[in-house]
Motif scaffolding. Structure first.
Motif, mmCIF file in Angstrom:
data_model
loop_
_atom_site.group_PDB
_atom_site.id
_atom_site.type_symbol
_atom_site.label_atom_id
_atom_site.label_comp_id
_atom_site.label_asym_id
_atom_site.label_seq_id
_atom_site.Cartn_x
_atom_site.Cartn_y
_atom_site.Cartn_z
ATOM 1 N N PRO A 1 0.805 -1.231 0.000
ATOM 2 C CA PRO A 1 0.000 0.000 0.000
ATOM 3 C C PRO A 1 0.837 1.281 0.000
ATOM 4 C CG PRO A 1 -0.136 -1.117 2.126
ATOM 5 C CD PRO A 1 0.519 -2.066 1.176
ATOM 6 N N LEU A 2 2.009 1.241 0.654
ATOM 7 C CA LEU A 2 2.876 2.425 0.656
ATOM 8 C C LEU A 2 3.385 2.726 -0.750
ATOM 9 C CD1 LEU A 2 5.000 1.957 3.912
ATOM 10 C CD2 LEU A 2 3.242 3.687 3.482
ATOM 11 N N TYR A 3 3.839 1.685 -1.421
ATOM 12 C CA TYR A 3 4.361 1.869 -2.775
ATOM 13 C C TYR A 3 3.251 2.278 -3.725
ATOM 14 C CZ TYR A 3 8.205 1.309 -6.034
ATOM 15 O OH TYR A 3 9.213 1.559 -6.924
ATOM 16 N N ALA A 4 2.074 1.690 -3.547
ATOM 17 C CA ALA A 4 0.927 2.042 -4.394
ATOM 18 C C ALA A 4 0.548 3.502 -4.202
ATOM 19 C CB ALA A 4 -0.254 1.136 -4.070
ATOM 20 N N ALA A 5 0.550 3.972 -2.971
ATOM 21 C CA ALA A 5 0.183 5.366 -2.692
ATOM 22 C C ALA A 5 1.144 6.324 -3.387
ATOM 23 C CB ALA A 5 0.191 5.611 -1.185
ATOM 24 N N GLU A 6 2.436 6.012 -3.327
ATOM 25 C CA GLU A 6 3.429 6.881 -3.966
ATOM 26 C C GLU A 6 3.267 6.880 -5.484
ATOM 27 O OE1 GLU A 6 8.297 7.377 -4.377
ATOM 28 O OE2 GLU A 6 7.434 6.280 -2.684
ATOM 29 N N LEU A 7 3.093 5.718 -6.074
ATOM 30 C CA LEU A 7 3.002 5.632 -7.526
ATOM 31 C C LEU A 7 1.697 6.202 -8.068
ATOM 32 C CD1 LEU A 7 4.627 2.207 -8.423
ATOM 33 C CD2 LEU A 7 5.554 4.490 -8.734
ATOM 34 N N ILE A 8 0.603 6.004 -7.335
ATOM 35 C CA ILE A 8 -0.681 6.550 -7.796
ATOM 36 C C ILE A 8 -0.645 8.070 -7.786
ATOM 37 C CG2 ILE A 8 -3.122 6.795 -7.204
ATOM 38 C CD1 ILE A 8 -3.041 3.860 -6.277
ATOM 39 N N SER A 9 -0.151 8.654 -6.697
ATOM 40 C CA SER A 9 -0.064 10.113 -6.635
ATOM 41 C C SER A 9 0.891 10.645 -7.700
ATOM 42 C CB SER A 9 0.387 10.572 -5.240
ATOM 43 O OG SER A 9 1.667 10.044 -4.924
ATOM 44 N N GLN A 10 2.003 9.927 -7.912
ATOM 45 C CA GLN A 10 2.951 10.326 -8.949
ATOM 46 C C GLN A 10 2.309 10.281 -10.327
ATOM 47 O OE1 GLN A 10 6.755 8.180 -9.084
ATOM 48 N NE2 GLN A 10 6.536 8.059 -11.303
ATOM 49 N N SER A 11 1.587 9.218 -10.609
ATOM 50 C CA SER A 11 1.003 9.029 -11.938
ATOM 51 C C SER A 11 -0.064 10.070 -12.248
ATOM 52 C CB SER A 11 0.409 7.618 -12.044
ATOM 53 O OG SER A 11 1.399 6.641 -11.841
ATOM 54 N N ILE A 12 -0.856 10.416 -11.258
ATOM 55 C CA ILE A 12 -1.901 11.433 -11.464
ATOM 56 C C ILE A 12 -1.267 12.783 -11.776
ATOM 57 C CG2 ILE A 12 -3.741 12.738 -10.323
ATOM 58 C CD1 ILE A 12 -4.415 10.155 -8.774
ATOM 59 N N VAL A 13 -0.261 13.161 -11.003
ATOM 60 C CA VAL A 13 0.373 14.466 -11.189
ATOM 61 C C VAL A 13 1.150 14.519 -12.507
ATOM 62 C CG1 VAL A 13 2.056 16.102 -10.225
ATOM 63 C CG2 VAL A 13 0.479 14.886 -8.710
ATOM 64 N N VAL A 14 1.718 13.385 -12.924
ATOM 65 C CA VAL A 14 2.460 13.338 -14.185
ATOM 66 C C VAL A 14 1.595 13.800 -15.361
ATOM 67 C CG1 VAL A 14 3.212 11.647 -15.913
ATOM 68 C CG2 VAL A 14 4.292 11.683 -13.678
ATOM 69 N N LEU A 15 0.319 13.423 -15.357
ATOM 70 C CA LEU A 15 -0.581 13.823 -16.443
ATOM 71 C C LEU A 15 -0.930 15.311 -16.398
ATOM 72 C CD1 LEU A 15 -3.091 10.826 -16.628
ATOM 73 C CD2 LEU A 15 -1.173 11.339 -18.151
ATOM 74 N N ILE A 16 -0.784 15.899 -15.223
ATOM 75 C CA ILE A 16 -1.109 17.325 -15.061
ATOM 76 C C ILE A 16 0.077 18.209 -15.442
ATOM 77 C CG2 ILE A 16 -1.792 19.090 -13.370
ATOM 78 C CD1 ILE A 16 -3.143 16.846 -11.773
ATOM 79 N N VAL A 17 1.283 17.736 -15.200
ATOM 80 C CA VAL A 17 2.499 18.537 -15.390
ATOM 81 C C VAL A 17 2.594 19.187 -16.774
ATOM 82 C CG1 VAL A 17 5.015 18.426 -15.569
ATOM 83 C CG2 VAL A 17 3.858 17.396 -13.611
ATOM 84 N N ALA B 1 2.026 8.443 9.042
ATOM 85 C CA ALA B 1 3.085 9.344 8.586
ATOM 86 C C ALA B 1 3.780 8.772 7.360
ATOM 87 C CB ALA B 1 4.099 9.571 9.712
ATOM 88 N N ALA B 2 4.002 7.450 7.358
ATOM 89 C CA ALA B 2 4.631 6.808 6.205
ATOM 90 C C ALA B 2 3.763 6.964 4.957
ATOM 91 C CB ALA B 2 4.871 5.331 6.496
ATOM 92 N N MET B 3 2.452 6.817 5.129
ATOM 93 C CA MET B 3 1.533 6.953 3.995
ATOM 94 C C MET B 3 1.497 8.398 3.491
ATOM 95 S SD MET B 3 -0.528 5.377 1.954
ATOM 96 C CE MET B 3 -0.849 3.794 2.768
ATOM 97 N N ALA B 4 1.429 9.360 4.412
ATOM 98 C CA ALA B 4 1.417 10.774 4.011
ATOM 99 C C ALA B 4 2.712 11.122 3.281
ATOM 100 C CB ALA B 4 1.236 11.663 5.239
ATOM 101 N N SER B 5 3.835 10.634 3.797
ATOM 102 C CA SER B 5 5.125 10.882 3.163
ATOM 103 C C SER B 5 5.176 10.285 1.765
ATOM 104 C CB SER B 5 6.244 10.288 4.026
ATOM 105 O OG SER B 5 7.496 10.428 3.397
ATOM 106 N N ALA B 6 4.643 9.076 1.608
ATOM 107 C CA ALA B 6 4.647 8.413 0.303
ATOM 108 C C ALA B 6 3.845 9.208 -0.723
ATOM 109 C CB ALA B 6 4.093 6.999 0.433
ATOM 110 N N ILE B 7 2.702 9.716 -0.312
ATOM 111 C CA ILE B 7 1.850 10.489 -1.231
ATOM 112 C C ILE B 7 2.539 11.793 -1.638
ATOM 113 C CG2 ILE B 7 -0.323 11.761 -1.429
ATOM 114 C CD1 ILE B 7 -1.567 9.607 0.414
ATOM 115 N N ILE B 8 3.088 12.509 -0.646
ATOM 116 C CA ILE B 8 3.770 13.776 -0.937
ATOM 117 C C ILE B 8 5.000 13.527 -1.803
ATOM 118 C CG2 ILE B 8 4.955 15.765 0.071
ATOM 119 C CD1 ILE B 8 3.243 15.335 2.598
ATOM 120 N N ARG B 9 5.736 12.451 -1.511
ATOM 121 C CA ARG B 9 6.928 12.123 -2.293
ATOM 122 C C ARG B 9 6.555 11.794 -3.742
ATOM 123 N NH1 ARG B 9 8.853 8.968 1.138
ATOM 124 N NH2 ARG B 9 8.029 7.006 0.342
ATOM 125 N N GLY B 10 5.438 11.097 -3.922
ATOM 126 C CA GLY B 10 4.966 10.787 -5.275
ATOM 127 C C GLY B 10 4.641 12.042 -6.063
#
Length: 465
Positions: free
Chosen positions: A284-300, A336-345
């Motif tokens: 779930p940690l890795y998924a959270a980071e990659l999902i947030s990353q992937s969504i923002v990538v399309l916006i950039v 905190a780990a989940m919040a960090s993963a999302i922000i990092r993504g």
């Protein structure tokens, strides 16, 4: 002297090479990276864990094997770039390799998991080295031409950025597919080496289908007439490459991005298992980071015309540092780990969204500066940074873990192992981010890129490089 034949056909060629890529083609191109990330996702995150905790191989041995493979991979990248630039087929120079390498890619991926479990460590090491090198060569022959398509699918700057954004959206989806589902599937199939082999077969079939979809639905459009039939000596190509400072910066961006991703991906598995107490929390940690990353990538790409690639990348990488600080405040908290993963993504998204368009820009800049067109060579030479970076990261972790006597077959670890895992997990991304930020401050191509393209279009009309 002006080549009248080239000049006569320039308007039609210019219209074709500056075409806006359709949404369908963007998605199909992106699916190629989904397939590529099936192997990259496993190798960059879980393959070390498989070798140490399921086969029982010494982590330093694993690290050194990966380092050797990645250095060899770097050499094969340059060779493949040279081959790609000299490939001539009815499908183009880069696109046909996606078809030719699709089946070997699927087969060699599965072979990575057939390590003889009861053999001596020397035999196991020889097996791993052999099949990692085979897989490395095949992956290079597939992924390098695929990446080169980034500068050949269109010459329109913003359509190119949007196309690459879909690549970076779809790529992490492939990575997330394997990283998030591998451990649960391995446990479902019995949590043995055989389980890993079954899972690898499933993923290889998926990857093969996606590669074929990609090949049959994309097109090479950028054909530099003046470069056709021109054989540039290797010495001149290397001189042109070295003089291209923006290629060198992109090498740094890509290499550091891969190092940060590899270190985080590898060490987080151990952090979840030994510090948070459950290795399945990794998914779930890795998924959270990659999902947030992937969504923002399309916006950039929508913000690139206003802010530029460099500025968006710099802002994002500073956010990665913020993400690590959030986790440092509560290192044992899953929240905190989940919040960090999302922000990092969110933070790494601009870097991944822009690094390949930046490489394509470096191709144009190199032609503008040196009168040598190097699509394959520039992408291959830049990917050397990613391969060596990934190898150094994996080897470094292996060496560090061995230095504190880590034993993957033991249910508990000494305190020095836990301390090392904590330090690497928390502080390594901060160090990488600072270096990337410095590179961003040195990058100036965004400011005069429109003039580069204008000058190149005028040369195209004249039939000169």
């Amino acid at each position: 002297m002006q080549n009248t034949q080239f000049a006569e056909h320039a308007p039609d060629t210019e219209l074709e090479e500056n075409a806006v890529v359709s949404l369908r083609e963007k998605i199909c191109y992106g699916l190629g990276d989904t397939a590529c990330n099936v192997v990259f996702g496993i190798c960059a995150t879980l393959l070390t864990f498989f070798y140490t905790d399921y086969i029982g191989i010494n982590p330093m041995t694993v690290g050194m094997i990966f380092l050797i493979s990645r250095f060899f991979d770097g050499i094969s990248d340059v060779v493949m770039g040279f081959i790609t630039d000299r490939t001539h087929s009815k499908y183009g120079k880069a696109r046909p390799w996606i078809l030719w390498m699709s089946v070997p890619y699927a087969v060699t991926f599965v072979l990575l998991f057939f390590v003889p479990a009861d053999a001596s460590e020397t035999v196991q090491a020889v097996y791993i080295v052999t099949y990692n090198l085979v897989n490395t060569v095949v992956y290079t022959a597939l992924n390098l031409p695929y990446s080169t398509m980034g500068s050949l699918i269109t010459r329109d700057e913003f359509s190119r950025s949007a196309t690459q954004a879909w690549r970076i959206f779809c790529g992490p989806m492939g990575k997330m597919l394997v990283v998030v589902s591998t451990l649960p599937l391995v446990h479902y199939f019995g949590n043995t080496q055989r389980s890993w082999i079954i899972v690898s077969v499933i993923f290889s079939v998926i990857a093969l289908v996606l590669l074929l979809i990609c090949f049959f639905n994309i097109k090479e459009r950028v054909v530099i007439k003046a470069a056709q039939g021109v054989k540039v000596p290797l010495k001149q190509q290397l001189k042109a490459l070295i003089s291209n400072q923006y290629w060198a910066m992109c090498l740094g961006f890509w290499g550091l991005a891969v190092m940060m991703s590899t270190v985080s991906g590898v060490i987080m598995t151990y952090y979840c298992k030994y510090t948070l107490g459950n290795e399945l929390l990794y998914s779930p940690l890795y998924a959270a980071e990659l999902i947030s990353q992937s969504i923002v990538v399309l916006i950039v790409p929508h913000f690139v015309p206003r802010f530029g690639k460099r500025n968006l990348t710099l802002a994002g990488i500073l956010l990665v540092i913020v993400a690590q600080i959030v986790w440092l405040c509560a290192p044992l908290s899953m929240s905190a780990a989940m919040a960090s993963a999302i922000i990092r993504g969110i933070g790494v998204a601009p870097l991944w969204a822009n690094v390949f368009p930046m490489l394509a820009d470096a191709v144009e800049y190199g032609q503008w500066k040196t009168h040598v067109r190097q699509d394959g060579m520039i992408f291959s030479a830049a990917s050397v940074g990613s391969k060596i970076g990934g190898g150094l990261a994996t080897a470094g972790i292996g060496i560090l873990m061995d230095s504190v006597n880590y034993n993957g077959l033991s249910s508990t670890q000494p305190q020095e192992v836990l301390d090392l895992i904590y330090v690497v997990c928390m502080y390594a991304p901060i160090i990488f981010s600072i270096i990337i930020a410095v590179l961003c401050l040195m990058y100036k191509l965004d400011k005069f890129y429109p003039q580069v393209i204008a000058d190149l279009r005028e040369r195209d009309r004249q039939g000169v490089l």
